[in-house]
Design an enzyme around this catalytic site. Structure first.
Site, short mmCIF file in Angstrom:
data_model
loop_
_atom_site.label_atom_id
_atom_site.label_comp_id
_atom_site.label_asym_id
_atom_site.label_seq_id
_atom_site.Cartn_x
_atom_site.Cartn_y
_atom_site.Cartn_z
N HIS A 11 7.27 70.15 -37.80
CA HIS A 11 7.89 69.11 -36.96
C HIS A 11 9.18 69.57 -36.31
CE1 HIS A 11 5.05 66.20 -38.40
NE2 HIS A 11 5.65 65.25 -37.72
N1 LIG Z 1 -3.21 58.64 -41.65
C1 LIG Z 1 -2.96 57.57 -40.87
N2 LIG Z 1 -3.95 56.73 -40.51
C2 LIG Z 1 -3.70 55.67 -39.72
N3 LIG Z 1 -2.48 55.39 -39.22
C3 LIG Z 1 -1.47 56.19 -39.54
C4 LIG Z 1 -1.64 57.31 -40.37
N4 LIG Z 1 -0.44 57.95 -40.49
C5 LIG Z 1 0.43 57.24 -39.75
N5 LIG Z 1 -0.19 56.18 -39.18
C6 LIG Z 1 0.40 55.18 -38.28
O1 LIG Z 1 1.36 55.81 -37.46
C7 LIG Z 1 2.54 55.03 -37.44
C8 LIG Z 1 3.76 55.91 -37.24
O2 LIG Z 1 3.71 56.49 -35.97
P1 LIG Z 1 4.91 57.37 -35.41
O3 LIG Z 1 6.21 56.83 -35.88
O4 LIG Z 1 4.73 57.46 -33.93
O5 LIG Z 1 4.63 58.78 -36.05
P2 LIG Z 1 5.49 59.65 -37.11
O6 LIG Z 1 5.26 59.02 -38.44
O7 LIG Z 1 4.89 61.02 -37.02
O8 LIG Z 1 6.93 59.60 -36.69
C9 LIG Z 1 2.53 54.31 -38.77
O9 LIG Z 1 3.27 53.14 -38.68
C10 LIG Z 1 1.06 54.08 -39.04
O10 LIG Z 1 0.61 52.86 -38.49
MG LIG Z 2 8.21 61.11 -35.90
#
Ligand SMILES: Nc1ncnc2c1ncn2[C@@H]1O[C@H](COP(=O)(O)OP(=O)(O)O)[C@@H](O)[C@H]1O
Ligand SMILES: [Mg+2]
Ligand SMILES: Nc1ncnc2c1ncn2[C@@H]1O[C@H](COP(=O)(O)OP(=O)(O)O)[C@@H](O)[C@H]1O
Ligand SMILES: [Mg+2]
Ligand SMILES: [Mg+2]
Ligand SMILES: [Mg+2]
Lengths: 124, 195, 124, 195
Positions: A11
């Site tokens: 990341h």
């Molecule tokens: N394995 C997964 N399956 C389904 N949804 C997921 C999964 N991992 C994360 N999410 C969704 O992604 C959202 C977070 O997105 P985002 O903040 O854009 O990404 P990051 O966590 O990489 O910063 C979470 O709130 C959840 O709803």
């Molecule tokens: Mg993120």
């Protein structure tokens, strides 16, 4: 035997660059492609850069490592779109990729590398 | 000859031998590690030399402490805290005794306390351990050192960076065992154990 | 309750800086001290920099993470010379320190953090 | 109204709502994640808008494919490959069918294939799953969406970044569930399900 390389998706830009330096010290002859962050400044991962890492490797067979889950999802999408053989390992990104690289450099085959990756948390 | 002089001669001689064999140690470390053991030790002993050259040491404990502190600060690899702990431990023991066997045993304890390696794990302990035992029995010779060093070749590393190689670490001499062999060869040559 | 912080000792400057950025995103209020490499260029660790990381923290109680074994030895020496309470965790450096930081930020106590660190390889 | 128009209206409306609620989504993500879900989605939908604005889409499959590819490239967080896979999967299904229930079910399959989350793991799946079921039964209303969203509050996260928090993830609405709620509210409002 097909040439085997390593790719790492993190990341963060600096983590990827740092792992690259750590690994090259013990695996000078292994093709190691890293990508970190959405760009130098922004933390995150994307499908495009994961695919570029796969494509940039001179190897056809790749062992892939990542830090957090979303990097894995992008890696999976990228490997579906690539005709290379990519296997993703759910192991610690620094310690796992270091182990795999050191073993590849020593000429160990993938099956034996996988055995050591499985027990690698005991090494630390 | 005052009581610290032959110990200083030993360290001075060890420093020279390390500097001379820097590339050899790097070469051994390239095979099963990251290739820097020579550079690490070279940096460490030069820092030690800088510290002790010209200084006056009335007490062994001060000499050993300065050596140990320089090594932990400057070496940069696992060998830094290991050799450093050896000398710091020897510095503590030197407050009670000037006996080489006692001091070197304290050194070994320092290495083991820090690295937690048992004999047979393909580390510097595989040289330190038999050497210290021989010193205690008054029977240390060059061939004890050579045999101990050679024994690391067929061992599988289970500590340190070489342990990541598993079976592939077999067939190579351990770099830290080699630098420790230099340490004890120069100990013999400096006559620290004589009289 | 005593303030708890995090320290990370890596062999590589960039890895340490990168982990710092990754962690601060989810743990803005946690004191995180990192040190990587002997210096910016040279890979390795030393007692001095490990001790400096401990001393630089505003916290008296520290959770410590490292990448390879020699970093752990320097951390151990440093903690023996410090009067702070330092506990070293043998867990993946990126994933482990990230987990601990996120939990600290959420106000979780050390005992519960340790429980989650133990099962953390399942999370990945 | 040609067959892609109401779908384009939907996406255009969704884009506006995401941009409007960027800070709210970041806020939800700050509590149990890294605080970027709003910024991620904002970046993603703007890239989608740039791509589809002014473009002519005769086929739904082309529209969905462009949306999906922009999202996987630009979002930068887990939601990128997840929403991206949803739309790419819908693009494939759109080659065979124009039926909203069929297309949205393919979208859900894309999300699940990519993220491997079951219902109850506190993710966007907890909105997608009940919504798609209701669409299949012809019974989707705003309160189905609201209830699904609200249900994530008491769940413990076992997927994604929030899972690192364990029990501490309980008591907060999942950010991806919130953005998915916007997706389906705008779907209702755009009249995609009407006819
Ligand atoms: N394995 C997964 N399956 C389904 N949804 C997921 C999964 N991992 C994360 N999410 C969704 O992604 C959202 C977070 O997105 P985002 O903040 O854009 O990404 P990051 O966590 O990489 O910063 C979470 O709130 C959840 O709803
Ligand atoms: Mg993120
Ligand atoms: N846990 C340990 N116990 C004893 N000796 C060890 C241990 N770990 C490493 N060593 C010694 O350190 C040597 C490597 O030193 P060096 O190359 O300077 O450090 P690094 O491995 O950090 O690059 C090894 O050859 C071995 O003899
Ligand atoms: Mg080395
Ligand atoms: Mg080294
Ligand atoms: Mg996020």
């Amino acid at each position: 035997m097909e040439k085997t390389g390593i790719i790492i998706v993190s990341h963060v830009y600096e983590i990827a660059e740092g792992i690259h330096r750590l690994i090259k010290e013990v695996a000078a002859d292994v093709d190691v492609q890293v990508v970190g962050g959405v760009d130098i400044k922004e933390i995150g991962t994307s499908f495009d850069t994961a695919l570029a890492a796969i494509n940039n490797s001179s190897a056809k067979n790749l062992l892939a490592f990542y830090d957090l889950g979303s990097a894995k999802m992008n890696l999976e999408m990228a490997m579906e779109m690539s005709d290379k053989t990519v296997k993703i390992y759910d192991v610690p990104v620094v310690e796992g990729s270091y182990t795999a690289a050191a073993l590849l450099q020593a000429g160990v085959n993938q099956e034996n590398i996988e055995e050591q990756l499985e027990e690698m948390h005991n090494v630390k | 000859m005052d009581k610290t002089e032959k110990w200083i001669n030993w360290i001075t001689h060890f420093t020279e031998v390390i500097i001379e064999h820097k590339d050899d140690l790097n070469g051994l470390d390239s095979a099963i590690g990251d290739g820097d053991h020579g550079s690490n030790m070279d940096r460490g002993v030069k820092a030690v030399k800088e510290k002790i050259d010209g200084a006056d040491y009335d007490e062994l404990t001060d000499l050993f402490k300065d050596i140990g502190m320089r090594l932990v600060s400057k070496v940069g690899g696992a060998s830094g805290p290991l050799y450093g702990s050896a000398f710091i431990s020897m510095a503590k023991a030197a407050k009670e005794s000037q006996e080489p066997a006692v001091l070197l045993e304290a050194g070994l304890e320092g290495v083991v306390k820090r690295g937690k390696a048992d004999p047979g794990e393909k580390t510097m302990v595989d040289v330190w351990h038999p050497v210290v035992n021989s010193v205690k029995e008054g029977s240390l010779t060059q061939s004890v050192i050579d045999d101990a060093l050679e024994s690391t070749k067929e061992m599988k590393a289970t500590k340190g960076r070489a342990s990541y190689l598993g079976e592939r670490s077999i067939g190579h001499i351990d770099p830290g065992a080699q630098s420790s062999a230099y340490l004890f060869t120069t100990l013999l040559e400096a006559g620290v154990l004589d009289d």
